[in-house]
Structure formats: C-alpha cells, structure tokens
Design a protein around this motif. Structure first.
Motif, mmCIF file in Angstrom:
data_model
loop_
_atom_site.group_PDB
_atom_site.id
_atom_site.type_symbol
_atom_site.label_atom_id
_atom_site.label_comp_id
_atom_site.label_asym_id
_atom_site.label_seq_id
_atom_site.Cartn_x
_atom_site.Cartn_y
_atom_site.Cartn_z
ATOM 1 N N ASN A 174 -89.298 76.239 12.842
ATOM 2 C CA ASN A 174 -90.852 75.645 13.007
ATOM 3 C C ASN A 174 -91.422 76.060 11.494
ATOM 4 N N ALA A 175 -92.310 75.167 11.198
ATOM 5 C CA ALA A 175 -92.952 75.424 9.964
ATOM 6 C C ALA A 175 -93.957 76.373 10.096
ATOM 7 N N ASN A 176 -94.153 77.117 8.722
ATOM 8 C CA ASN A 176 -95.009 78.174 8.787
ATOM 9 C C ASN A 176 -96.533 77.472 8.802
ATOM 10 N N PHE A 177 -96.702 76.436 8.093
ATOM 11 C CA PHE A 177 -98.100 75.733 8.102
ATOM 12 C C PHE A 177 -98.015 74.286 7.560
ATOM 13 N N THR A 178 -98.887 73.463 7.850
ATOM 14 C CA THR A 178 -98.746 72.131 7.366
ATOM 15 C C THR A 178 -100.232 71.681 6.713
ATOM 16 N N MET A 179 -100.038 71.197 5.691
ATOM 17 C CA MET A 179 -101.239 70.571 4.773
ATOM 18 C C MET A 179 -101.171 69.114 4.767
ATOM 19 N N ASP A 180 -102.382 68.762 5.134
ATOM 20 C CA ASP A 180 -102.542 67.074 4.647
ATOM 21 C C ASP A 180 -102.808 66.743 3.343
ATOM 22 N N ALA A 181 -101.721 66.238 2.806
ATOM 23 C CA ALA A 181 -101.764 66.441 1.347
ATOM 24 C C ALA A 181 -102.383 65.086 0.638
ATOM 25 N N HIS A 182 -102.090 64.185 1.099
ATOM 26 C CA HIS A 182 -102.456 62.660 0.506
ATOM 27 C C HIS A 182 -102.822 61.590 1.762
ATOM 28 N N ASP A 183 -103.546 60.685 1.054
ATOM 29 C CA ASP A 183 -103.934 59.642 2.307
ATOM 30 C C ASP A 183 -102.886 58.666 2.530
ATOM 31 N N LYS A 184 -101.763 58.745 1.720
ATOM 32 C CA LYS A 184 -100.552 57.996 2.024
ATOM 33 C C LYS A 184 -99.362 58.978 1.979
ATOM 34 N N GLY A 185 -98.204 58.460 1.910
ATOM 35 C CA GLY A 185 -97.159 59.303 1.985
ATOM 36 C C GLY A 185 -96.848 60.094 0.929
ATOM 37 N N VAL A 186 -96.138 61.325 0.981
ATOM 38 C CA VAL A 186 -95.988 62.333 -0.124
ATOM 39 C C VAL A 186 -94.522 62.092 -0.473
ATOM 40 N N ASN A 187 -94.437 61.780 -2.009
ATOM 41 C CA ASN A 187 -93.092 61.658 -2.354
ATOM 42 C C ASN A 187 -92.557 62.919 -2.920
ATOM 43 N N TYR A 188 -93.377 63.905 -3.383
ATOM 44 C CA TYR A 188 -92.778 65.062 -4.012
ATOM 45 C C TYR A 188 -93.629 66.242 -3.959
ATOM 46 N N VAL A 189 -92.928 67.404 -4.214
ATOM 47 C CA VAL A 189 -93.674 68.611 -4.094
ATOM 48 C C VAL A 189 -93.112 69.629 -4.917
ATOM 49 N N ASP A 190 -93.829 70.582 -5.493
ATOM 50 C CA ASP A 190 -93.165 71.569 -6.552
ATOM 51 C C ASP A 190 -93.908 72.584 -6.659
ATOM 52 N N PHE A 191 -93.396 73.847 -6.657
ATOM 53 C CA PHE A 191 -93.944 75.196 -6.929
ATOM 54 C C PHE A 191 -94.296 75.463 -8.350
ATOM 55 N N TYR A 192 -95.640 76.038 -8.606
ATOM 56 C CA TYR A 192 -95.914 76.706 -9.848
ATOM 57 C C TYR A 192 -94.882 77.898 -10.214
ATOM 58 N N PRO A 193 -94.417 78.087 -11.289
ATOM 59 C CA PRO A 193 -93.297 79.000 -11.393
ATOM 60 C C PRO A 193 -93.832 80.427 -11.675
#
Length: 845
Positions: A174-193
């Motif tokens: 199960n996910a730790n948490f969920t963010m509603d990120a965009h008004d439409k579909g999310v294509n990509y996610v990346d961490f700050y290094p």
C-alpha cells in the motif's frame, strides 16, 4: 545561467520510447516502437548492437550493468532480459496482463520494478529466478513512470494518469501517501538528488511542470512554457537545472533555484518521449518520434581555485566549500590514491559559477558566471565588489583587475574603482572571447592573442594563434599559449619592449615583435595547467600528468580518469589534482629537481652543481636518467645510486674498473649476467685479461673458448676442456679437444657419452690406432641391445657383405640423425673444413 550546450549524438530511427546510459561504457540503450533495441556508442555515434526483442513496441529499457544485462518491457506483456555482451536471451516471461509502460532497476538490490496499464506495479527479484516478490495496488489508471528515491532506496514514487503521484515502500503493498499532482494525467516524476531539499518534479497533461515538497505535500512552483503535454522533467544531478521534454518537440532547460526558463532546444525530430542522464559526464539523452539525441551541458571540469598557500575553494551548484591542502603536510597516502581532506561550507554565491579566480595574494576570490562577476573576501566570504562581466583577470599586484563586459567592452579597475584614462589601446576594435591575467593583460579572440601593458595600456604584442587558454609563469618571463591540440611556450623580454619605447618607436596594433621569443611548440592537448617557477605542469586529454621544462616534456603519471590540477605545494614537494567530484590526489614532484633540470637544460652547469647537493636522495635516480637522456653520462654516473644503472653507464663510458667494482659487490646469483656483459665490453676495448676473468666468472665457456683460441692459449684450452666435461658441456669439450688435436681424448669423450658409433667413425678418420677399441665397444653395445647379426657383420665384414652393409647402413643412419652434433648437447652444427684427407669435421656454429 550561461553554459555551453553541444550536441554529441544525433541519430534518426524509429520512434524511441526508452533510453538509458551505461554507467561505465560509452553506450546508450534505446527501446524502439518497432520492437527493436539498439545500443549506440554515444562518443562516436556508431550503432554497435541491435536486438530484435519483439514484434510490438518496446516502451521501456534499462541497463543492469552489474549483470551485463538489459531489461525491456513491451506491449506483448513480456518482460525480457538479454546479455548485451553475448546477445543471449536470459529470460522472458509475462509480467502483466497489459502493456508494460515503465520500469526501473534498484540501485543495489536484485530488484526490478515494472508499471503497467493493468494499474499495478510489481517487484521482481532476479536472484529468486525472477519471482514476483510484491504487487503494489492503488492507482486507478495507467502507470506512466516509476523512480527510486536517491536518498532512500527503500522508497519509490510513481506517476499515473489518474492525476496522482504515490510514494511507496518496497516492503508494503500500500502507498505511504498520495498527492493530487495535476489537473490531468501525470506523465513523469523525479526526485531532487541533493540532500538539502525534499523535492519532486512532475509533469502532467495539463501542460505544466510542478515542483513539490513531498514532506509537506505542497507545490513549490509551477512552470509553464510547453505548448503540448510534457513527457518528462528531471533534476540534473550536477547542475542546478531541470530538463523537460514535451510532445511539442522541444527540450527546455529551467533554473532549479529560480525556476526561470534558461534555454529551449529543438532538433526537429517531432515529439520528445523519454530521457536519461549520464551522471559522470553532464550528458543528457532524449528520445523522439524520429530518433535520439545526446547533448552535453557545460563542462566536466569542476569550478575551483587554490591560492599559493594551499587554500582550496570550489562550488557545488551555488554552495561554496573550502579546504586547506597545507594541512596535508604529514599525509602518507600513496601517490594517485584519494587523499582525505576536511571540507567545510563557507557560504554561497548568488550566481552559478563558471569560473573561480584567486587574486595573486590570495585575499580575494572572483566568481564569474551568468554574465556577472562578484569579488568576495577569501576568508569571510563577504561581497567586496560586483558587476556585469563575462570574463575577468587579475594583475600581479592584486589591486588591479580587468573585466570584459561583452566582446568589445573592456574595463580596468584599480583598488576596486574604475581606472581613469584611455584604458587599453584599441580594446574596442577586436571581438574578445576571454581575458587572462598575469604580468601583462592577455586577451584571446578568434585567431589572435593580444597582450597589453597594465600600466600604460599600450599593446605589447599581437600574436596570430587560435588560443583556448593562456598561462603565465610565476616568474613572469614565460607564457604558455594553449590551443586545442598543442601549446606554445614563449619568453617575454620586457627589456626589449622598454627599449623600443625609449627609442620613441610608434607602437602599432601588432605591438613589438622583439617582446616575445618562441621557446618551444609541443603537440599535446592541455586540459589544465600550472607554472612552478619555469616548470609548466599540465594534464592532457590522454589522462596523463606531464611537466615541461627547458624544451622537453616529461610524464609524471598516467591516470585512469580525467584529473584537474589544483596547484603545487613546495613544502610538500607534491602537485595536487582533483577529479570532477573534487576527490583529491597527490603526486611527488621535487621543486629542487625541477630547478636542477632547468639549470641543466639552460646549460648552466655551475648553477646545477650548486643545486645538486639539495636534491632528495629518492630523486637522484630519476635525475640520473634525465642526465643520461641529455647525453651527460659522466654526470649521470656520479649522480645515480642505482647499481644497475651505474653499471650500465660505466659500460657505456668504458669505465670498466668501476663496472668490475660494482659487479664484485653484487650477490653471486645476480653477478653472472653482469660478468657476461662486462666480458663482451672488455673484448671490444682489447682488455683480454679482464675479458677472460669475466667469462670465467660468468661461466660463459663458449666465449671463453673463442677468446683462448684467438690468443693461442693451449694450457687455457686444456683447462677449459676439462672444466666443460665436468659441467656436462660435452659438445664444447669435444670441440676444444679437437682444436687442440687431442684425437684420443675426443674418442674417449665420445665413448664416455655413449656415442660409440660416432667414436668408431671418428677414429677411422682421425685416430686409426683407436679403431679396434672403438669397434669392440660398438659391437658390445649392439649385443647388449640384442642385435647379434649387425654385431657379427661389424666383427667380420668380409664374410657377409649383406650383413656388413646392413650394419654399416645402421651406423650411417645413426650418424645422419646426429648430423648436426657430435656429443650429447646438440649445440654444434656441421661446418665445412678442409683437412688433408678431405673429411668433414664439426665445429661450433
């Protein structure tokens, strides 16, 4: 933010849906919509491997370098693994009941995560025969991207067309948490290094790019600029930028501190789909509808500066860090190994630094970048002065400096105030690319290098050269002008320049020709460099650390990686270098050795003799090799402490008494080779007594025989024959006895060494009195070998001609088999002689 963007690879192909850099090889992996996977050499642009993976689109590919594999997910629901060296398919299995749209490889564990249109993420363990060890559920649309957290590899994030980004732990479904990120579909996610910000960057079909603080789950910034859906956005690991690509066909570069758009790139390859970053080389690969492009951002060289006392300052993004190499005085780290240095953060800079420059006295540091410059105090890191400028140069007095505001606008400052007067003569007439400080103000442009006098502003000399950098020696008399594939060393003659001024000669745009003389031109590519007195130390494109002194270059050490020179600390006798990550190494270089070499190359032998006693003992052999290379062998013989080198030099100089003394002092096991070499040299200078002693001690019996024969020493030859027989050198003993005419001893030797047939034949020709004895011995030998017929034939040849001929043929056959030898060792070959009876004898070949 100003940095170079250059294209390294441009290759057209079918639609590219996945790309990945190999971490150590110059390879780029691409997954194509037509079902193929290609591997390019991104240094040469060559396509080096192709794999026909499936008949449907391959949407995601990743290297697994520790296993020599790559893994690919495709629209036939299959996850396939290939060995990229052998082309062998390692495994293939159905990972999901729908398209596999994304995958990622754990940085250390044997785990691959896959995301699918079936709305699940699965974890596969290759050490457990690719068993599915976890299924992660919760998304309600296609999974578009998965990425591991670089600060905690047990967590990862996923982007989904259900407009959310979820954070997961590997061990929980199960996910730790969920963010509603965009008004439409999310294509990509990346961490700050970096470790300083808990940030994510996301892209959505609402055409925006967003930066999130995932701890507070708040949006930090929204960036707009793409005219179609952004396919990806990633934080660069080394530069303070975000790189995004979109279905509008562009790649955009954003400042990750100000979130300002810095650059837009377009390669006319239609929609951009995927991205990969090469962490070691500031390279970015982007896959498009019509091919793939690799671009290089900025340079690999870190931004650093070290003052003469060893205080090092460098930047990491906009943080400023410092360490003192002078504290490494007692460091015993072996040469070429990483040296631990205590580093502390001393502040930050408002601009992205492309150049750091210490003032000559070390009190100030200038940061240049983004079209601006800021001068800071080196100790407290306080802002002293600032302004617009694309290049900067200090004069030797540390109170005067020059700023290039643009290609045709040059300003000179003294005590932090713009200097009055006419400035530098004709400065606005040339398009200048960069400034370089030193005794003269240097400027380089396309096809020229220009030097001005700091005080008068007059042109000293204009030189036609395509320069990339200029380095002044600390003495102010030499300057290196560096081009792409060579460098020139020039000598500056200020007296000649001043003499022309005193004559009242009008100085033209060409300056004074007599002001500079060419010392040398070296065909070597200089990357970074420093002067130590009149010694020029530099790193090359071939990853070597060299130094130039006089008119020749010498290698200090090769390297496995590109290194950049920080500077030289005379009290350490070490030159210090750093790699792109500012890992520091040191190499020994004695300043007194360099001064000695300089004096020798100048022909100042008196000065060299004064320096010689100060040379470190461990450097004397290196200096001796240098002297030998300059054909100063007598001096090298005096300097060297290496017995082998001293021995070689004494032979070259025909100082055989010294060579004998050295040879007598070494252990017996090592002396034999030296005695042999000494004997050969003694022969060449007609010292026969010494040669004889040397050959005897070297046990070189062949050479000794030739020497004794040449001198007609019959007694010596008799002793030699006895000695050779004792040592089992029977061929040489036979040859010696034969040369002495002692045929009886020759026969005895052949019989003793079980060469009875040869003894009989030899006796028949040279010693008839020995025939009966040798024939009897031969017959006895044949009987012992159960060959009575042949023995009888030899005993009574007249009674049975056939038997005699049979026996004789056997004897001849045996003689033919040993035609190249008489004896047992086989080192004698037949050579024609002309004795009185016309027979053939055997001598040393």
């Amino acid at each position: 933010m100003l940095f170079d963007v250059s294209r390294k690879l441009f290759s057209r192909s079918d639609r590219v849906k996945g790309v990945d850099f190999h971490p150590t090889e110059p390879w780029l992996l691409t997954g194509l919509y037509n079902g193929s996977v290609n591997i390019y050499n991104h240094e040469t642009g060559a396509l080096i491997k192709t794999f026909e993976v499936s008949t449907v689109p391959v949407r995601c590919v990743k290297f697994i370098p520790r296993k020599n594999w790559f893994v690919a997910g495709s629209d036939d629901f299959q996850l396939r693994v290939f060995n990229y060296n052998t082309h062998e398919k390692v495994t293939a299995f159905e990972a999901h009941p729908d398209y596999i749209r994304c995958l990622t490889v754990h940085p250390s564990a044997s785990i691959v995560l896959t995301g699918s249109d079936d709305m699940t993420i699965k974890a596969w363990d290759w050490d457990k025969q690719w068993k599915c060890i976890q299924i992660y559920e919760g998304h309600t649309h296609y999974i578009m991207n998965i990425t591991f957290n670089p600060k905690d590899a047990n967590t990862f994030a996923s982007a989904c067309l259900d407009r959310t980004v979820k954070m997961w732990s590997l061990g929980s479904p199960n996910a730790n948490f969920t963010m509603d990120a965009h008004d439409k579909g999310v294509n990509y996610v990346d961490f700050y290094p970096g470790a300083d910000k808990p940030y994510l960057v996301t892209t959505g079909d609402d055409k925006t790019i967003k930066v999130w603080d995932y701890l507070s789950k708040s949006c930090v910034q929204t960036m707009e600029g793409h005219t179609n859906n952004p396919s990806f956005a990633v934080f660069h690991p080394n530069l303070p930028i975000i790189i995004s690509g979109s279905e509008d066909g562009t790649v955009k570069i954003w400042n990750s501190n100000t979130y300002r758009l810095e650059n837009t790139l377009s390669y006319a390859l239609e929609r951009a789909w995927c991205v990969s970053l090469h962490k070691q080389a500031n390279e970015v690969a982007v896959g498009f509808d019509e091919g793939v492009v690799v671009i290089k951002l900025g340079r690999d060289e870190p931004t650093f500066s070290m003052d003469p006392s060893g205080k090092l300052i460098y930047t990491r993004n906009q943080s400023v860090l410092s360490g003192n190499i002078q504290t490494l005085q007692d460091d015993t780290t072996p040469e070429g190994n990483r040296i631990p240095l205590s580093i502390k953060e001393i502040g930050s800079t408002e601009i992205f630094a492309s150049t750091l420059i210490h003032s000559p006295n070390g009190r100030f540091v200038t940061v240049v970048g983004d079209g601006e410059y800021i001068i800071y105090t080196a100790l407290a890191w306080r802002n002293k002065s600032f302004g617009n400028g694309v290049s900067f140069a200090w004069a030797n007095d540390s109170n005067t400096y020059a700023v290039l505001e643009n290609k045709v606008k040059l300003r000179v400052y003294k005590n932090f105030k713009e200097r009055g007067g006419a400035g530098m003569k004709g400065a606005g007439s040339w398009s200048i690319d960069g400034l370089h400080g030193g005794p003269l103000l240097g400027a380089r442009g396309k096809g020229f290098v220009l030097f001005w006098d700091w005080e008068s502003g007059e042109i000293v000399r204009r030189i036609d050269a395509e320069a990339r950098n200029i380095f002044w020696s600390t003495t102010g008399s030499l300057v290196a002008i560096v081009s792409d594939d060579s460098f020139y060393i020039l000598r500056f003659d200020r007296d000649a320049y001043n003499a022309k001024l005193e004559e009242g000669v009008e100085i033209t745009d060409e300056g004074v020709e007599e002001a500079f003389d060419v010392v040398a031109e070296i065909s070597d590519s200089v990357q970074t460099a420093k002067w130590i007195g009149d010694c020029f130390i530099y790193t090359t494109a071939g990853k070597r650390l060299n130094y130039f002194v006089g008119n020749e270059s010498y290698t200090i050490s090769p390297s496995d990686t590109s290194m950049f020179i920080l500077g030289y600390i005379p009290s350490h006798n070490r030159v210090y270098l750093a790699d792109k990550d500012m890992n520091i190494v040191g190499y020994s270089l004695s300043l007194s050795v360099v001064e000695y070499q300089t004096a020798v190359l100048r022909g100042d032998m008196d000065g060299a003799a004064e320096i010689l006693p100060t040379l470190p003992k461990e450097q004397l052999n290196k200096v001796a090799r240098f002297l030998e290379g300059r054909d100063l062998k007598e001096l090298a013989l005096q300097v060297t402490t290496d017995p082998d080198h001293k021995f070689d030099l004494s032979l070259q100089l025909d100082d055989l008494d010294t060579a004998v003394e050295i040879t007598r002092s070494v252990p017996e096991a090592e002396a034999e080779v030296k005695w042999k070499a000494l004997g050969d040299r003694a022969l060449s200078v007609w010292r026969f007594d010494l040669a004889r002693e040397a050959f005897e001690k070297a046990n070189d019996l062949s050479a000794l025989m030739l020497l004794l024969l040449s001198t007609g020493d019959r007694v010596g030859l008799q002793k030699l024959a006895a000695s050779a027989e004792r040592k089992g050198a029977n061929n040489l003993a036979f040859a010696t006895l034969f040369q002495l005419g002692d045929t009886k001893s020759c026969v005895d030797l052949l019989v003793k060494t079980n060469r009875v047939p040869e003894a009989a034949l030899f006796a028949r020709t040279y010693a008839p009195s020995e025939v009966s004895r040798t024939v009897d011995a031969w017959r006895g030998e044949l009987r012992s070998k159960n060959k009575p017929k042949i023995a009888a034939a030899i005993a009574h040849p007249g009674e049975n001609t056939d038997l005699f001929e049979e026996g004789w043929e056997e004897a001849l056959s045996r003689e033919a088999e040993s035609r190249s030898t008489i004896g047992v060792n086989g080192d004698f070959a037949e050579a024609p002689r002309s004795p009185s009876d016309g027979s053939t004898v055997f001598v040393d070949a």
